[in-house]
Design an enzyme around this catalytic site. Sequence first.
Site, PDB file in Angstrom:
ATOM      1  N   LYS A 141      -6.520   2.888   3.910  1.00 46.36           N
ATOM      2  CA  LYS A 141      -5.126   2.445   3.937  1.00 46.36           C
ATOM      3  C   LYS A 141      -5.114   0.997   3.452  1.00 46.36           C
ATOM      4  CE  LYS A 141      -1.880   1.478   7.620  1.00 46.36           C
ATOM      5  NZ  LYS A 141      -1.795   1.477   9.100  1.00 46.36           N
ATOM      6  N   GLU A 182       5.559   5.396  -2.064  1.00 49.02           N
ATOM      7  CA  GLU A 182       4.254   4.957  -1.532  1.00 49.02           C
ATOM      8  C   GLU A 182       3.260   6.121  -1.412  1.00 49.02           C
ATOM      9  OE1 GLU A 182       3.518   4.547   2.653  1.00 49.02           O
ATOM     10  OE2 GLU A 182       5.662   4.490   3.080  1.00 49.02           O
ATOM     11  N   ASP A 220       0.464  -7.016  17.477  1.00 51.83           N
ATOM     12  CA  ASP A 220       0.460  -6.024  16.402  1.00 51.83           C
ATOM     13  C   ASP A 220       1.842  -5.966  15.745  1.00 51.83           C
ATOM     14  OD1 ASP A 220       0.096  -3.972  14.663  1.00 51.83           O
ATOM     15  OD2 ASP A 220      -0.686  -2.542  16.127  1.00 51.83           O
ATOM     16  N   LYS A 273      10.546   4.383  13.482  1.00 55.18           N
ATOM     17  CA  LYS A 273      10.262   5.243  14.633  1.00 55.18           C
ATOM     18  C   LYS A 273      10.174   4.390  15.882  1.00 55.18           C
ATOM     19  CE  LYS A 273       7.618   8.921  12.533  1.00 55.18           C
ATOM     20  NZ  LYS A 273       7.077   8.450  11.269  1.00 55.18           N
ATOM     21  N   SER A 310       3.479  -5.306  11.896  1.00 56.99           N
ATOM     22  CA  SER A 310       3.111  -4.802  10.570  1.00 56.99           C
ATOM     23  C   SER A 310       3.296  -5.854   9.480  1.00 56.99           C
ATOM     24  CB  SER A 310       3.976  -3.590  10.238  1.00 56.99           C
ATOM     25  OG  SER A 310       3.708  -3.170   8.922  1.00 56.99           O
ATOM     26  N   ALA A 311       2.358  -5.846   8.545  1.00 58.12           N
ATOM     27  CA  ALA A 311       2.481  -6.711   7.355  1.00 58.12           C
ATOM     28  C   ALA A 311       3.724  -6.331   6.532  1.00 58.12           C
ATOM     29  CB  ALA A 311       1.224  -6.595   6.500  1.00 58.12           C
ATOM     30  N   ASP A 312       4.275  -5.138   6.778  1.00 53.96           N
ATOM     31  CA  ASP A 312       5.491  -4.735   6.037  1.00 53.96           C
ATOM     32  C   ASP A 312       6.616  -5.755   6.226  1.00 53.96           C
ATOM     33  OD1 ASP A 312       4.065  -2.428   5.461  1.00 53.96           O
ATOM     34  OD2 ASP A 312       5.327  -1.086   6.676  1.00 53.96           O
ATOM     35  N   VAL A 369       3.898   0.418   2.758  1.00 57.83           N
ATOM     36  CA  VAL A 369       5.138  -0.211   2.280  1.00 57.83           C
ATOM     37  C   VAL A 369       4.805  -1.578   1.680  1.00 57.83           C
ATOM     38  CG1 VAL A 369       7.321  -1.256   3.054  1.00 57.83           C
ATOM     39  CG2 VAL A 369       6.670   1.043   3.845  1.00 57.83           C
TER      40      VAL A 369
HETATM   41  N1  PSU Z   1       5.927   4.708   9.570  1.00 55.47           N
HETATM   42  C1  PSU Z   1       6.268   5.979   9.326  1.00 55.47           C
HETATM   43  N2  PSU Z   1       5.600   6.660   8.363  1.00 55.47           N
HETATM   44  C2  PSU Z   1       4.579   6.080   7.634  1.00 55.47           C
HETATM   45  C3  PSU Z   1       4.249   4.716   7.908  1.00 55.47           C
HETATM   46  C4  PSU Z   1       4.930   4.080   8.890  1.00 55.47           C
HETATM   47  O1  PSU Z   1       7.166   6.504   9.968  1.00 55.47           O
HETATM   48  O2  PSU Z   1       3.990   6.746   6.779  1.00 55.47           O
HETATM   49  C5  PSU Z   1       3.161   4.067   7.110  1.00 55.47           C
HETATM   50  C6  PSU Z   1       3.773   3.273   5.939  1.00 55.47           C
HETATM   51  O3  PSU Z   1       2.863   3.309   4.858  1.00 55.47           O
HETATM   52  C7  PSU Z   1       3.845   1.865   6.500  1.00 55.47           C
HETATM   53  C8  PSU Z   1       2.579   1.812   7.301  1.00 55.47           C
HETATM   54  O4  PSU Z   1       3.894   0.860   5.517  1.00 55.47           O
HETATM   55  O5  PSU Z   1       2.469   3.104   7.918  1.00 55.47           O
HETATM   56  C9  PSU Z   1       2.586   0.714   8.347  1.00 55.47           C
HETATM   57  O6  PSU Z   1       1.313   0.584   8.905  1.00 55.47           O
HETATM   58  P1  PSU Z   1       0.994  -0.660   9.863  1.00 55.47           P
HETATM   59  O7  PSU Z   1       1.852  -0.415  11.084  1.00 55.47           O
HETATM   60  O8  PSU Z   1      -0.456  -0.564  10.153  1.00 55.47           O
HETATM   61  O9  PSU Z   1       1.407  -1.888   9.143  1.00 55.47           O
HETATM   62 MN    MN Z   2      -0.681  -3.177  12.792  1.00 63.64          MN
END
Ligand code: PSU
Ligand code: MN
Length: 304
Positions: free
Chosen positions: A87, A25, A139, A160, A141-143, A107
């Site tokens: 992003k 990524e 909140d 984390k 994540s879309a992941d 991701v």
């Molecule tokens: N967690 C990490 N390192 C990262 C990310 C998450 O420890 O670099 C990044 C990844 O690209 C992940 C994104 O897909 O943050 C998730 O962001 P959000 O929580 O806004 O979906």
């Molecule tokens: Mn988010």
Amino acid sequence: MNSYLDIHPEVAEALAGNGPVVALESTIISHGMPYPQNVETALRVEQTIRDAGAVPATIAVIGGRLKAGLSADEIEYFGKKGRRIAKASRRDLALLCARGEDGATTVTTTMMIAHMAGIRIFATGGIGGVHRGAETTMDISADLEELAQTPVMVICAGAKSILDLGLTLEYLETKGVPVLGYQTSELPAFYTRHSGFSVDYRVETPAELAKVLHTSGQLSLKGGILVTNPIPEAYSMPKEVIDAAIDQAIRESREQGIKGKDTTPFLLARVAELTGGDSLASNIELVLNNARLAARTAIEFAKY
Ligand code: PSU
Ligand code: MN
């Protein structure tokens, strides 16, 4: 094939010959680490994959094109521009392509573009998940949604504890995503090997991972597979140190009213600042470790 997709010639050649390819990524480059360590790490990760006998495909959106495989200059560009690059999550792709803009793939979007290109294995550091306090902020994540619907194996070092790990596992269970532990039964928590939570299955070898991925395809299952690979002991951080930094970062993010897509980059950057160079060194090592496992898995997968 998708007319917005550009597959780098080295990647295209490997895919055409059914060879091993590992997706990577670009948000980890632009938002996950500071310059110049981000560029050095991205290039080292690619080299690690090549040394293991597979082909790396770093994924990004550049000028409205979906790129599977970047040049060293393009990686340098992403690293230098850092958090000034948008992003890009699933909701952003059509806009970025329509407007001819750049985007750093998370991701989510890395899985999407890998899948469009025909790449089945993806290595990263950590995934997004259910944030602490999500019962009021929503909140999530879309992941997690992408893992539910896109058939790519994501190899990470767990999540984390900026996230609620228990709720993240519950969400993945609801969505039908298997969570595998590589040579462990315990979910690793990125900087540390331990979280106190169990994974769904313990897997011992890259060949076994490849067989699970292959079998998922044979069954026409639509979602992905999450592999959690613990950070090597030598680079893991003391739990108290990292927990204290994460608690402080979350407190500050609430005080400053940080919301939405800015939350994760804010927390990552703040934790890195609070723990000094130690967490960055650990972060780099765990990504290299995941890249090696992904390359070995891709080589086994290419035998099918
Ligand atoms: N967690 C990490 N390192 C990262 C990310 C998450 O420890 O670099 C990044 C990844 O690209 C992940 C994104 O897909 O943050 C998730 O962001 P959000 O929580 O806004 O979906
Ligand atoms: Mn988010």
